[in-house]
Motif scaffolding. Structure first.
Motif, mmCIF file in Angstrom:
data_model
loop_
_atom_site.group_PDB
_atom_site.id
_atom_site.type_symbol
_atom_site.label_atom_id
_atom_site.label_comp_id
_atom_site.label_asym_id
_atom_site.label_seq_id
_atom_site.Cartn_x
_atom_site.Cartn_y
_atom_site.Cartn_z
ATOM 1 N N HIS A 16 0.798 -1.228 0.000
ATOM 2 C CA HIS A 16 0.000 0.000 0.000
ATOM 3 C C HIS A 16 0.833 1.280 0.000
ATOM 4 N N THR A 19 0.246 3.812 -2.683
ATOM 5 C CA THR A 19 -1.112 4.326 -2.825
ATOM 6 C C THR A 19 -1.320 5.485 -1.854
ATOM 7 N N GLU A 20 -2.453 6.132 -1.945
ATOM 8 C CA GLU A 20 -2.786 7.211 -1.012
ATOM 9 C C GLU A 20 -3.601 6.704 0.171
ATOM 10 N N VAL A 21 -3.670 5.399 0.316
ATOM 11 C CA VAL A 21 -4.430 4.795 1.405
ATOM 12 C C VAL A 21 -3.669 4.981 2.719
ATOM 13 N N GLY A 63 -13.700 10.948 -0.445
ATOM 14 C CA GLY A 63 -12.613 11.407 -1.295
ATOM 15 C C GLY A 63 -11.334 11.807 -0.592
ATOM 16 N N CYS A 65 -9.564 9.877 2.136
ATOM 17 C CA CYS A 65 -8.665 8.829 2.633
ATOM 18 C C CYS A 65 -8.664 7.559 1.794
ATOM 19 N N ARG A 66 -9.289 7.592 0.660
ATOM 20 C CA ARG A 66 -9.274 6.451 -0.266
ATOM 21 C C ARG A 66 -9.821 5.163 0.343
ATOM 22 N N LYS A 67 -10.980 5.285 1.001
ATOM 23 C CA LYS A 67 -11.632 4.108 1.573
ATOM 24 C C LYS A 67 -11.901 3.063 0.503
ATOM 25 N N SER A 68 -12.475 3.491 -0.624
ATOM 26 C CA SER A 68 -12.821 2.545 -1.692
ATOM 27 C C SER A 68 -11.586 1.879 -2.272
ATOM 28 N N THR A 69 -10.479 2.614 -2.339
ATOM 29 C CA THR A 69 -9.229 2.021 -2.834
ATOM 30 C C THR A 69 -8.764 0.931 -1.871
#
Length: 171
Positions: A16, A19-21, A63, A65-69
């Motif tokens: 991770h 990523t921006e997660v 939009g 914290c990138r929950k969906s990512t």
């Protein structure tokens, strides 16, 4: 099969990094992946037995914290396992979930892929899974009962099909 030399969670967190997660979202998705893949194959010897099932809820503004990512990466991993984790619909009715829990899936050769009563519900938004209707149609109480993963069969009475009995649940 890929080996995690540093351990699964450390490898998952390292994956991770590009990523921006946020790290804590990645950590909890990794813990969820372990829990969902173990199902009832792992137990804490206690009375009653304790199975490693979890409710994990990621909370943040849309939009940011990138929950969906984070959720998508976890979901993809669960589906790509040698024995994939059965994923149940994120929106549905108690009767629909009961039907999904009863289904057992096999591959082309007849090998068991999914035991019906075990798997995970992954919802991009909590309000998709738990809406106002979920309180009135009994979904909330049913999810709570299923989460307990009791060693006794789960019984659900339906108007059309009568009594539905499911053994060895772990959701």
């Amino acid at each position: 099969m890929r080996k995690c030399k540093k351990g699964f969670l450390k490898s998952y967190l390292q994956y991770h990094e590009d990523t921006e997660v946020p790290e804590y979202f990645a950590l909890w998705c990794g813990v969820l992946a372990i829990s969902a893949s173990l199902g009832r194959k792992c137990v804490i010897e206690f009375r009653p037995m304790v199975y490693p099932n979890l409710y994990v809820v990621l909370v943040a503004e849309s939009g940011h914290c990138r929950k969906s990512t984070a959720i998508g990466i976890c979901e993809k991993l669960l589906l790509e396992l040698e024995t994939p984790v059965k994923l149940f619909a994120q929106k549905g009715t108690p009767v629909g979930l009961i039907q999904s829990l009863k289904e057992t899936e096999t591959d082309d050769k007849g090998n068991l892929i999914h035991h019906g009563a075990q798997g995970a519900i992954i919802a991009d938004e909590l309000s998709t899974l738990i809406d106002r209707q979920a309180y009135t149609n009994g979904m909330i109480s049913m999810l709570t009962t299923l989460w307990d993963a009791k060693d006794v069969p789960f019984t659900y009475n339906t108007a059309g099909r009568g009594k539905e009995v499911i053994k060895n649940t772990c959701v």
